[in-house]
Structure formats: C-alpha cells, structure tokens
Design a protein around this motif. Structure first.
Motif, PDB file in Angstrom:
ATOM      1  N   PHE A  23       0.843  -1.186   0.000  1.00  0.00           N
ATOM      2  CA  PHE A  23       0.000   0.000   0.000  1.00  0.00           C
ATOM      3  C   PHE A  23       0.880   1.239   0.000  1.00  0.00           C
ATOM      4  CE2 PHE A  23      -3.007  -3.087   1.588  1.00  0.00           C
ATOM      5  CZ  PHE A  23      -4.195  -2.699   0.992  1.00  0.00           C
ATOM      6  N   SER A  24       0.422   2.276  -0.716  1.00  0.00           N
ATOM      7  CA  SER A  24       1.119   3.552  -0.718  1.00  0.00           C
ATOM      8  C   SER A  24       0.140   4.638  -1.150  1.00  0.00           C
ATOM      9  CB  SER A  24       2.316   3.523  -1.680  1.00  0.00           C
ATOM     10  OG  SER A  24       3.024   4.735  -1.637  1.00  0.00           O
ATOM     11  N   ASP A  25       0.312   5.819  -0.565  1.00  0.00           N
ATOM     12  CA  ASP A  25      -0.519   6.967  -0.943  1.00  0.00           C
ATOM     13  C   ASP A  25       0.132   7.623  -2.157  1.00  0.00           C
ATOM     14  OD1 ASP A  25      -2.165   9.132  -1.151  1.00  0.00           O
ATOM     15  OD2 ASP A  25      -1.464  10.114   0.698  1.00  0.00           O
ATOM     16  N   SER A  35      -3.956  11.363   1.314  1.00  0.00           N
ATOM     17  CA  SER A  35      -4.055  10.735   2.648  1.00  0.00           C
ATOM     18  C   SER A  35      -4.924   9.487   2.638  1.00  0.00           C
ATOM     19  CB  SER A  35      -4.577  11.728   3.695  1.00  0.00           C
ATOM     20  OG  SER A  35      -3.689  12.823   3.817  1.00  0.00           O
ATOM     21  N   SER A  55      -4.549   5.466   1.055  1.00  0.00           N
ATOM     22  CA  SER A  55      -3.598   4.574   0.389  1.00  0.00           C
ATOM     23  C   SER A  55      -4.237   3.837  -0.771  1.00  0.00           C
ATOM     24  CB  SER A  55      -3.036   3.554   1.389  1.00  0.00           C
ATOM     25  OG  SER A  55      -2.254   4.191   2.370  1.00  0.00           O
ATOM     26  N   GLU A  56      -3.410   3.618  -1.768  1.00  0.00           N
ATOM     27  CA  GLU A  56      -3.793   2.763  -2.886  1.00  0.00           C
ATOM     28  C   GLU A  56      -3.103   1.400  -2.750  1.00  0.00           C
ATOM     29  OE1 GLU A  56      -5.045   6.467  -3.475  1.00  0.00           O
ATOM     30  OE2 GLU A  56      -2.869   6.144  -3.632  1.00  0.00           O
ATOM     31  N   ASP A  65      -8.089   1.111  -5.637  1.00  0.00           N
ATOM     32  CA  ASP A  65      -8.397   1.687  -4.335  1.00  0.00           C
ATOM     33  C   ASP A  65      -8.766   0.547  -3.392  1.00  0.00           C
ATOM     34  OD1 ASP A  65     -11.032   0.934  -4.840  1.00  0.00           O
ATOM     35  OD2 ASP A  65     -11.713   2.970  -5.289  1.00  0.00           O
ATOM     36  N   SER A  89       4.434  -1.678   4.892  1.00  0.00           N
ATOM     37  CA  SER A  89       4.100  -0.447   4.181  1.00  0.00           C
ATOM     38  C   SER A  89       3.024   0.284   4.970  1.00  0.00           C
ATOM     39  CB  SER A  89       3.610  -0.735   2.752  1.00  0.00           C
ATOM     40  OG  SER A  89       2.473  -1.596   2.767  1.00  0.00           O
ATOM     41  N   ASP A  90       2.999   1.625   4.823  1.00  0.00           N
ATOM     42  CA  ASP A  90       2.013   2.436   5.527  1.00  0.00           C
ATOM     43  C   ASP A  90       0.668   2.346   4.827  1.00  0.00           C
ATOM     44  OD1 ASP A  90       3.531   3.576   7.669  1.00  0.00           O
ATOM     45  OD2 ASP A  90       4.593   4.750   6.170  1.00  0.00           O
ATOM     46  N   PHE A  91      -0.381   2.240   5.624  1.00  0.00           N
ATOM     47  CA  PHE A  91      -1.736   2.201   5.080  1.00  0.00           C
ATOM     48  C   PHE A  91      -2.558   3.305   5.721  1.00  0.00           C
ATOM     49  CE2 PHE A  91      -6.158   0.868   5.693  1.00  0.00           C
ATOM     50  CZ  PHE A  91      -6.556   0.805   4.363  1.00  0.00           C
ATOM     51  N   HIS A 138      -4.398   5.547  10.324  1.00  0.00           N
ATOM     52  CA  HIS A 138      -3.087   5.005   9.983  1.00  0.00           C
ATOM     53  C   HIS A 138      -2.924   3.591  10.529  1.00  0.00           C
ATOM     54  CE1 HIS A 138       1.244   4.223  10.857  1.00  0.00           C
ATOM     55  NE2 HIS A 138       1.355   4.639   9.613  1.00  0.00           N
TER      56      HIS A 138
END
Length: 691
Positions: free
Chosen positions: A52-54, A59, A61-62, A79, A417-419, A426
C-alpha cells in the motif's frame, strides 16, 4: 500491657487480617493486560505480492500489486474497494531477487512514482511510472547492466537505497545496490539520474553490500551510504578489496569512499554497520561476527568508529557472555543514540560499550526481529516473532514491552508499508508470502482500570473476614442462647418433676407403710424416692446421660407409682439386642412420656394397666418406645385437666438440641386401635441419633 493490647487489636483487626491473603493473591496474579493493544486484521484481498502507498497525496492509500498475465507481467493499482485505477504491462520478467516494488517522488510534485526492475535473461532494466497522474511520467526498459544469470536462474540481488539530489538540479537521483554471487560483477552501488537518463556507479569491489542504508552522519547535510558488508570468499586478492576479508566501506552521495576502506581479515565474515551519534560525536557502530571455521583471526566484537574511520573503542561479545550471531541496533535519539544487542534477551550499551541494562524476552526459541512505526509517532517499535511458538511481542524503542499476542504468518520474510484508510486512519500493512495483515497499535485506555482489581481484591477479603467474624459472633450468640434455653428448660423440667402432688402422694404412701408397720418396704421405697430426688438434683446441669442411668431413674419412678396404685398397673422394660446402656440419651426422655402415659392413659382404667418401655437399635438411631394400654388420647382429652406442659417442654427441648445436633432427634405419638377402631392405647417413639 497497654501496648500489647493495642498490638493485639491491630493484628486481629479485619484490615490487617485481609492484607495478608490479598498480598499473596496479588503476587500470583497474572499481568493485568498491556498498556497497549495491537490489533491484527487479516486482509482477504489476494493479489499475490502487494503493498500500500498513498500515490496521489490525498491521505488515502492505494493498493499496488504485481502479477503474471498472458503474455505480460503487470502492475495494478486499485483503491481499497478494489476499483481499478490502471494497469501497467511489462514486457520483461519479474523476479523476487530484483523486482521489489518501491515508491518515490523524485520531482517533488506530490505524485509518487512506482519503480520496478525487470530482466530479460542477464539484462537488467529499470521501469518507472507515475500512474495516478494524468499523462504522468513513464520510463520503460531503461537498460542498467548485465547481472548474474546461470542456468536460467538469477544470481544477483538488487535493493533500493533511497533518493537524493546529488547534482543539485532540484530532482532526486535513484540510488540502489546490486550484489552478485558466483561472478565478479556487478557488486556496486548505483544511482540513476532520472532527468538526464544517466547511470553512475561506485568502483568495483569484491565485497558484497547487503541491506543498504542512506543516513546523514557527518553533519554536512549530505547522506552517507553503508550496510552489512559480507565476505563470501568467491574471489582472491586479484580483485580490489577481496571478499576473502570483510571491509568497512562508507560511501558518500557521489558513490566515493568517505575514507579508505578498513579491512577485517577472515573468510566468511560479516560486518553490520549502523550510524551513531553521541552528543557532538558522529560516527558508526560496527558489529563483526565470523561465520567461517577459523575464528582465531578476529573474534566477534562490537566497535565504535568515528565518521572519518578512526577506531574509538571496542568490546568482545564474549565479554557479555554472547556467542554466535548477535543482532545489533542503533535507535536514534535527540541527544545520544541508543545501542542495543539482541540474542536471547535485549542488552543496552552506553557510549563506552558498557552494559547498562538487560531486558528478558518471552521466548524459548529462535526469534526474528523487525522494526517499524506501528503507532505513527515517528519512532520505530521492535517486533519480535517466534515462528516455533507462534508468538509476537512488541517493544518500544526504549525496550519497554508494549504488548504480546499469539500470531502466525506463512513465512518470516516480512515487508511493511504504511496504510491510510478512507477515514485517514493510519495502520501498518504487513506482507508475508501471499498474505497480508493490517497492524494497529493503540493505547489500552482500560489498562489502568485493571489496577482497581488490587484494592477490589483487598476489599473483598475485608468483607469476607468481616462476614466470617459476623457469622462466628452469631454462632456464639446462638450457642449462648441455646445454652440459656436449655438451662431454663432444665429448671422448668426439674420444677415440673418436683410437683407437690407427686411428692405428697408418694410420702403419704410411704407413711402408710410405716403406719402398717411394714418398715422394710417403707425403707425400700424411701430409698427409691431419695434416689429419684438425688437424680433430679445431681443431673440438673446435664443435658444428656447414659441410657442405663435413665432406665434406673424411670424404674425408681415407676416403682413409686406402683406403691401408690398397687396392682392397678404393671410395667415392662425390654432392651433389644445390640443396644448398649452406655449410649447417651437426653435426660428424662423416658420419664416424661412414662409419667404422661400413667396420668392420662392407665390411671383412667380400673385395672389391668400395662406400660412397656423398649429400646432397640436401627442403624444410626436408638429407638425408645413407651407404650401403654390406656384409654387413648381421644378419651383422655375429655377427662384430663392437664395443660400438657411436660410434653410441650420436651418438644421445645428436642427443638433446641436439634439446632446443635448433626442428626435430629425425632419423636412420634401413635394411637393404637383394634380392628373395630376401638382404642388399644398409645405408643410414643423417640429416635435418638447415636454415633
């Protein structure tokens, strides 16, 4: 004396007595949960390898994933509701060793690019796509170099390092490292200028650099690049910086050495490098551990070097009792970074490499250690995982245990990864194999409520002890009340048995014998009368007496009654087999009912009265029967002026005794009849429990 009295008052108080068991219970209680709670949600969206990453800085994530179609590999972006944004087809092959997805924003336009390396045979290509920007930048099949490729298998590994604007043109260059087994080249660091489409590399070395890092170390606002340097022993001294030794190599952003590499002799050695700051000091912490047979060249140790390559100090791991592979970590802090070692426990060292703290770990098997920022506070937590025990423990950056839970993943290769959800919440996304998990670390707002259990336990013990004391007090009061009632009934019973009519009639009968000059018989009956009186007075304070004593008393009484009434009635006493006259029975138990039978049953007859007293054993009871052939209770009620006080006192006496007996005393009054229904008399049965 006064002090002793106060001391006894304290130790016998409920507050003091409750403290002892409460403390023991609290000591053996399990922990009251954790200050933090880690929620783990398994993702059921299966796309193979995905992250996942924005990508568009909204703000949210995809989801970015790779796959194999026909005939192309592809990268898809969706998405979180799985609506497809776009798909990017790749004409070359993907391989896990070189094709990790990573993200960047080299032109700082807040639209992230997706980067991916592909290969065709031994040719390596860079691919970049700004997928969510309309008409975004895209580069396909940029040739980088030849890589290791033997028998159709990739033998090279590629890791991204990061982005930095090396040439000050306002756009970042992409940095990465390639390491190769079983061939000399490429074993280099690279950066690619995405604006001018040029490639630059470090000089060739025999050494291999794993897990590269880009950090700002020496204070010049330009990064240094380093990692874990490995000596595999593939090549001898005919190559620069032979991998028969390992080397301390620090590269600048131009991919030049910061200082001449420093050699650590020894075949199959590893050197783990971490940036380190202590006040104004800036440098590196090195962890060296040999993996070859010959460990005499250089022993496992931890070292601190300055930023220009000068050894400051070192300590052997054996000084700490450590052997084998030891992981080292440097956790960033404002004033002084923290040095941690991990084996079967955490060890914290100070800047002089002295042990200042150890932290035990809740594992009894091999553990894998990861670092990521679970709670979004910009400080990475330690995640310790045991595949054998299927357990995950989370520690803060200063080694405080935050939480622990059961957890199982397909393998121990974890990617984070950040979601950011649609609600901008978050989480950390953990990818393991083909499975994904969302991790969220929150403070447990109810943690401190758990401490209410301690005073609650203490309060319960206080209430319990107060209740026990109250019950004991009530039992004492009840016992005293029972005793008082027994004494009262005894006195009332004595008074009733010393009835003047009985006494005067008996004395008149004895006097008549004296008048008739039958002195021997008069003397005999006077002895029986005094025996009766002595028995009443001597046993005044007794509740029970033996069956033999009770029989002697009732026999004396019946003999005196026969003196009065002559041949008008007779009596029989029958003791059954197995009955011991030592058995304890309530005092006057036979006399009361015998007297009642004579008064109300037999004396109303003109002649032929008979009273039978029998004692039999039935299991745990002694059965005492008093049977007469009198006129029966129905006729007696019409003729008698008695108040029935004696029977009432006896019934109350039994009720009080039954409050303290384990088994109750039972008594029954049975009317006897013939076949026509005419009365044949009355039988009283008293069941007395015996041991």
């Amino acid at each position: 004396m006064k002090g002793g009295s106060v001391f006894k008052k304290i130790i016998y108080s409920s507050i003091f007595l409750a403290a002892i068991p409460a403390i023991l219970v609290v000591l053996f209680l399990p922990t009251l949960g954790s200050k933090y709670r880690l929620s783990i949600e398994k993702n059921d969206k299966h796309f193979g390898q995905y992250l996942f990453s924005d990508l568009n800085s909204d703000s949210i994530s995809e989801l970015v994933y790779t796959g194999k179609g026909v005939p192309y590999y592809f990268v898809g972006v969706r998405d979180f509701d799985l609506h497809l944004y776009d798909q990017w087809n790749l004409t070359d092959s993907l391989n896990p060793l070189i094709s990790d997805i990573f993200f960047g924003d080299y032109d700082h336009n807040k639209m992230k690019e997706i980067y991916l390396f592909t290969h065709k045979s031994d040719s390596l290509f860079l691919n970049m796509n700004e997928m969510l920007k309309p008409h975004g930048k895209r580069m396909d099949r940029i040739f980088i170099t030849k890589i290791g490729y033997i028998n159709g298998e990739i033998t090279s590994s590629l890791k991204p390092i990061g982005f930095f604007d090396e040439n000050n043109d306002g756009k970042d260059e992409l940095y990465f490292v390639i390491t190769t087994c079983f061939r000399k080249d490429p074993r280099r660091l690279y950066y690619y200028d995405l604006v001018h489409k040029t490639l630059k590399s470090s000089q060739y070395t025999g050494i291999i650099c794993w897990n590269p890092k880009m950090e700002y170390i020496d204070g010049d606002n330009r990064p240094e690049i380093f990692g874990m340097m490995s000596a595999c022993g593939n090549f001898g001294t005919n190559v620069p910086f032979s991998d028969s030794s390992t080397w301390l190599m620090i590269f600048n952003d131009s991919l030049k050495f910061e200082f001449p590499p420093l050699e650590f002799p020894g075949y199959v050695n590893n050197l783990e490098i971490n940036g380190y700051k202590d006040g104004s000091f800036k440098g590196y912490v090195l962890s060296h551990f040999p993996q070859g047979v010959d460990t005499t060249i250089l022993k496992s140790q931890i070292m601190i070097f300055s930023s220009n390559g000068k050894l400051i100090r070192y300590r052997l791991y054996s000084d700490f009792g450590l052997t084998g592979y030891i992981q080292s970590f440097v956790v960033k802090s404002e004033k002084s970074d923290k040095i941690y070692l991990i084996k079967n426990k955490f060890l914290e060292l100070n800047s002089r490499l002295e042990l200042i703290r150890t932290v035990d770990l809740p594992f009894n098997s091999q553990i894998f250690t990861y670092q990521t920022d679970l709670d979004g506070d910009r400080k990475e937590e330690f995640l310790l995982y045991s595949a054998d025990e299927e357990k995950l423990a989370v520690y803060s950056s200063d080694l405080h245990k935050l939480t622990e839970l059961n957890f199982k993943t397909p393998d121990t290769t974890w990617k984070f990864s950040d979601f950011l959800s649609k609600d901008h919440e978050h989480k950390i996304f953990l990818s393991s194999g083909n499975y994904g998990y969302f991790l969220k670390l929150n403070r447990n707002n109810y943690y401190y409520l758990g401490y209410l259990a301690y005073p609650g336990i203490y309060l319960l013990f206080i209430l319990f002890i107060i209740l026990i004391k109250r019950i004991n007090t009530l039992q004492v009061v009840l016992k005293e009340s029972v005793n008082r009632q027994l004494v009262t009934l005894q006195l009332q019973g004595i008074k009733s048995q010393l009835d003047p009519h009985f006494t005067f009639n008996t004395l008149n009968s004895i006097a008549s014998l004296i008048y008739l000059e039958d002195r021997h018989l008069a003397y005999d009956y006077m002895n029986k009368f005094t025996q009766l009186l002595r028995g009443l007075i001597n046993d005044a304070d007794r509740i029970y007496r033996s069956l033999g004593e009770e029989l002697e008393f009732v026999t004396a009484y019946l003999d005196l009654e026969k003196l009065r009434f002559g041949a008008k009635f007779n009596y029989e006493i029958i003791i059954g087999a197995g009955v011991s006259q030592r058995e304890q029975v309530p005092k006057l138990i036979l006399h009361t009912f015998a007297e009642n039978s004579i008064k109300h049953g037999i004396m109303s007859k003109t002649e032929g009265g008979l009273l039978k007293i029998m004692a039999e054993k039935d299991k745990d009871y002694l059965i005492l029967s008093i049977e007469d052939n009198g006129i029966g209770r129905t006729k007696a009620e019409g003729q008698s002026t008695s108040t029935g006080k004696g029977l009432r006192l006896t019934s109350e006496f039994f009720d009080i005794l039954n409050q303290i007996n384990k088994k109750p005393i039972l008594h029954f009054i049975i009317d006897l009849h013939d076949e026509k229904g005419d009365s044949l008399g009355t039988r009283v049965e008293v069941w007395v429990p015996v041991d």
